[in-house]
Design a protein around this motif. Structure first.
Motif, short mmCIF file in Angstrom:
data_model
loop_
_atom_site.label_atom_id
_atom_site.label_comp_id
_atom_site.label_asym_id
_atom_site.label_seq_id
_atom_site.Cartn_x
_atom_site.Cartn_y
_atom_site.Cartn_z
N ALA A 172 0.81 -1.22 0.00
CA ALA A 172 0.00 0.00 0.00
C ALA A 172 0.84 1.27 0.00
CB ALA A 172 -0.93 0.00 1.21
N GLU A 173 2.04 1.21 0.59
CA GLU A 173 2.86 2.40 0.68
C GLU A 173 3.48 2.79 -0.65
OE1 GLU A 173 2.99 4.26 3.60
OE2 GLU A 173 1.37 2.82 3.98
N HIS A 174 3.53 1.86 -1.59
CA HIS A 174 4.16 2.15 -2.88
C HIS A 174 3.24 1.86 -4.07
CE1 HIS A 174 7.50 1.33 -0.04
NE2 HIS A 174 8.04 2.37 -0.64
N MET A 175 1.98 1.55 -3.79
CA MET A 175 1.06 1.20 -4.88
C MET A 175 0.91 2.33 -5.89
SD MET A 175 -0.76 -1.10 -6.24
CE MET A 175 -0.77 -2.30 -4.92
N HIS A 176 0.91 3.58 -5.41
CA HIS A 176 0.75 4.70 -6.35
C HIS A 176 1.91 4.78 -7.33
CE1 HIS A 176 3.26 6.33 -3.16
NE2 HIS A 176 3.52 7.41 -3.87
N LEU A 177 3.10 4.37 -6.90
CA LEU A 177 4.25 4.39 -7.81
C LEU A 177 4.08 3.35 -8.91
CD1 LEU A 177 7.11 4.71 -5.16
CD2 LEU A 177 5.93 6.54 -6.41
N ARG A 178 3.56 2.18 -8.55
CA ARG A 178 3.28 1.16 -9.55
C ARG A 178 2.24 1.67 -10.56
NH1 ARG A 178 4.83 -3.13 -12.42
NH2 ARG A 178 5.49 -4.32 -10.59
N TYR A 179 1.18 2.29 -10.06
CA TYR A 179 0.13 2.77 -10.95
C TYR A 179 0.66 3.87 -11.89
CZ TYR A 179 -3.38 0.22 -8.20
OH TYR A 179 -4.13 -0.76 -7.59
N ILE A 180 1.45 4.77 -11.36
CA ILE A 180 2.04 5.82 -12.20
C ILE A 180 2.90 5.20 -13.29
CG2 ILE A 180 3.71 7.72 -12.19
CD1 ILE A 180 2.58 8.42 -9.36
N LYS A 181 3.69 4.20 -12.93
CA LYS A 181 4.56 3.52 -13.90
C LYS A 181 3.73 2.89 -15.01
CE LYS A 181 7.81 -0.36 -14.24
NZ LYS A 181 8.54 -1.41 -13.47
N GLN A 182 2.64 2.23 -14.66
CA GLN A 182 1.84 1.54 -15.68
C GLN A 182 1.07 2.50 -16.56
OE1 GLN A 182 3.76 -1.56 -14.41
NE2 GLN A 182 2.48 -1.55 -16.24
N ARG A 238 -24.32 8.38 -6.13
CA ARG A 238 -25.55 8.92 -5.56
C ARG A 238 -25.23 9.96 -4.47
NH1 ARG A 238 -28.89 3.76 -3.95
NH2 ARG A 238 -30.17 5.37 -2.97
N SER A 239 -24.37 10.90 -4.82
CA SER A 239 -23.99 12.03 -3.95
C SER A 239 -23.22 11.61 -2.70
CB SER A 239 -25.23 12.84 -3.55
OG SER A 239 -25.80 13.47 -4.68
N SER A 240 -22.59 10.45 -2.74
CA SER A 240 -21.80 10.00 -1.60
C SER A 240 -20.36 9.78 -2.02
CB SER A 240 -22.40 8.71 -1.02
OG SER A 240 -22.38 7.68 -2.00
N TRP A 241 -19.48 9.53 -1.03
CA TRP A 241 -18.06 9.34 -1.28
C TRP A 241 -17.56 8.13 -0.50
CZ3 TRP A 241 -20.14 13.29 1.65
CH2 TRP A 241 -19.84 13.27 3.02
N ALA A 242 -16.36 7.66 -0.88
CA ALA A 242 -15.82 6.46 -0.25
C ALA A 242 -14.53 6.72 0.52
CB ALA A 242 -15.57 5.38 -1.30
N ALA A 243 -13.83 7.80 0.21
CA ALA A 243 -12.53 8.05 0.84
C ALA A 243 -12.38 9.54 1.12
CB ALA A 243 -11.39 7.56 -0.06
N GLU A 244 -11.36 9.87 1.88
CA GLU A 244 -11.09 11.28 2.19
C GLU A 244 -9.60 11.46 2.43
OE1 GLU A 244 -12.26 11.45 6.88
OE2 GLU A 244 -13.92 11.46 5.43
N GLY A 245 -9.19 12.71 2.45
CA GLY A 245 -7.78 13.02 2.68
C GLY A 245 -7.19 13.82 1.55
N GLY A 246 -6.26 14.72 1.87
CA GLY A 246 -5.60 15.54 0.88
C GLY A 246 -4.71 14.72 -0.05
N TYR A 247 -4.11 15.40 -1.03
CA TYR A 247 -3.28 14.71 -2.03
C TYR A 247 -1.83 14.51 -1.56
CZ TYR A 247 -7.15 15.72 -5.18
OH TYR A 247 -8.40 15.78 -5.76
N ASP A 248 -1.54 14.83 -0.31
CA ASP A 248 -0.17 14.88 0.16
C ASP A 248 0.60 13.58 -0.03
OD1 ASP A 248 -0.27 17.61 2.04
OD2 ASP A 248 -2.16 16.51 1.94
N PHE A 249 -0.04 12.43 0.23
CA PHE A 249 0.67 11.15 0.20
C PHE A 249 1.21 10.83 -1.19
CE2 PHE A 249 0.75 6.50 -0.27
CZ PHE A 249 1.61 6.16 0.76
N VAL A 250 0.45 11.17 -2.24
CA VAL A 250 0.85 10.81 -3.60
C VAL A 250 1.42 11.99 -4.38
CG1 VAL A 250 -0.91 9.00 -3.67
CG2 VAL A 250 -1.42 11.25 -4.65
N ALA A 251 1.34 13.20 -3.84
CA ALA A 251 1.52 14.41 -4.63
C ALA A 251 2.86 14.50 -5.35
CB ALA A 251 1.33 15.64 -3.74
#
Length: 372
Positions: free
Chosen positions: A217-227, A251-264
């Protein structure tokens, strides 16, 4: 500041739009066997022709088909990739809203064969859209390759097919690269990769779920960016590609929250797209500070206008937020849009057609006053 003649435009929108009642009835009639596929296609064409005219009338420079031919923003595309089918299991996603919690249920997916592109996905849809526009740039939206993995995770990939996960990633990016190439041949000059995963991963609770299923989970965004970058490596000259990120829209709802800091830092510095559509309609999305990582030449489309409710935002408040964002990225790199689509799934969000149009018109007027 100069007007923009290439996308993303100063006033833009994410993609999906509220389905009109007559189209929803046609979908139900088709599902129940009362009308043919041809009759449904005709009803879709009629509805899309009208919604394209609406987008042109309010002053937008791009136009989508509202995703009117889809049940959801992503699965209609993913299930048409070769080697991927719906799974018997149901995928349950927990959503939250101001009025309470709800769950989105969808068929899961399974990778049962080598991932490949058997057809140019949404080719007929794009040809139709291109024929309906008169002044606007036709924009096509598809889910990012990340969504194929994020929805299913390692358990969705048949190990007999892919004993080495690197082969899965290579095939997936190659299929997307071929789709991008073919769309370019069809005349697509504005393509958007929709990617909730890169926003979800900012949420510690989401990262905990990813880790629990066996992913890094700590590096998943790097894998996604690479692909994603591999999928874009051979993109056609003259095609603008953006990505849209939000934290869920059902339907006007959300699943997650938090700023973009972790992946920015990696996201803005390494992802090879031309622009970022970013959800910024309330405090769940955090502050503008992560925009300091956006390099020169990349556009940021600020999703300041919510699609989750009908109340119209204050034009002055929007201008103040744009000015605040310009403290972290050059104002000439900024544009304005809704925070997400109005109807990421066929059900749509809790607002009316007229409220949707008013929000799009507000975006156009505000952008004109800010950027000229």
């Amino acid at each position: 500041m100069p007007a923009r003649m290439t996308p993303p435009f100063r006033a833009d929108h994410v993609g999906s739009l509220l389905r009109p009642p007559e189209l929803l009835r046609a979908r139900d009639d088709f599902a129940d066997g009362r009308i043919s596929a041809e009759r449904l296609r005709s009803a879709e064409d009629e509805a899309i022709r009208a919604v394209v005219k609406m987008q042109e009338d309010v002053g937008l420079q791009s136009a989508t088909d509202g995703e009117f031919r889809r049940a959801s923003w992503h699965m209609d595309y993913i299930y048409r990739l070769g080697g991927i089918d719906p799974a018997p299991e149901k995928l349950k996603v927990h959503f939250r809203s101001e009025s309470g919690d709800l769950e989105f249920m969808s068929a899961a997916l399974r990778v049962h064969d080598r991932v490949r592109l058997d057809e140019t996905i949404f080719a007929d849809d794009f040809r139709a859209l291109r024929g309906f526009v008169s002044t606007n740039t036709p924009k096509l939206t598809i889910p990012s390759p990340s969504m194929v993995h994020y929805r299913g995770g390692p358990a969705s990939i048949d190990r007999a097919v892919y004993p080495d996960t690197e082969e899965f990633w290579r095939d997936l990016s190659a299929a997307y690269a071929e789709e991008v190439r073919r769309l370019g041949e069809l005349g697509c000059t504005y393509l958007q990769f929709d990617d909730t995963s890169l926003a979800y991963l900012n949420d510690p609770a989401q990262r905990a779920e990813i880790a629990a299923r066996g992913d890094d989970a700590e590096h998943m965004h790097l894998r996604y960016i690479k692909q994603i970058n591999a999928a874009l490596a051979g993109r056609p000259e003259g095609m603008t590609i953006t990505t849209h990120m939000c934290r869920g829209n059902f339907r006007s709802s959300w699943a997650a929250e938090g700023g973009y800091d972790f992946v920015a830092e990696a996201l803005f510095g390494e992802l090879g797209v031309d622009g970022f559509f970013l959800e910024y309609d309330d405090a769940r999305s955090g502050g503008f500070e992560p925009l300091r990582f956006v390099p020169k030449g990349k556009m940021v489309v600020l999703g300041l206008v919510t699609t989750k409710r009908g109340e119209l935002e204050s034009k002055d408040a929007l201008k103040r937020r744009i000015e605040e964002a310009s403290n972290y990225v050059d104002g000439d790199q900024l544009c304005l849009s809704p925070q997400c689509g109005f109807s990421s799934t066929v059900e749509g969000n809790a607002l009316t057609y007229d409220e949707q149009v008013a929000k799009l018109r507000l975006i156009v007027e505000t952008a004109h006053e800010v950027w000229g």
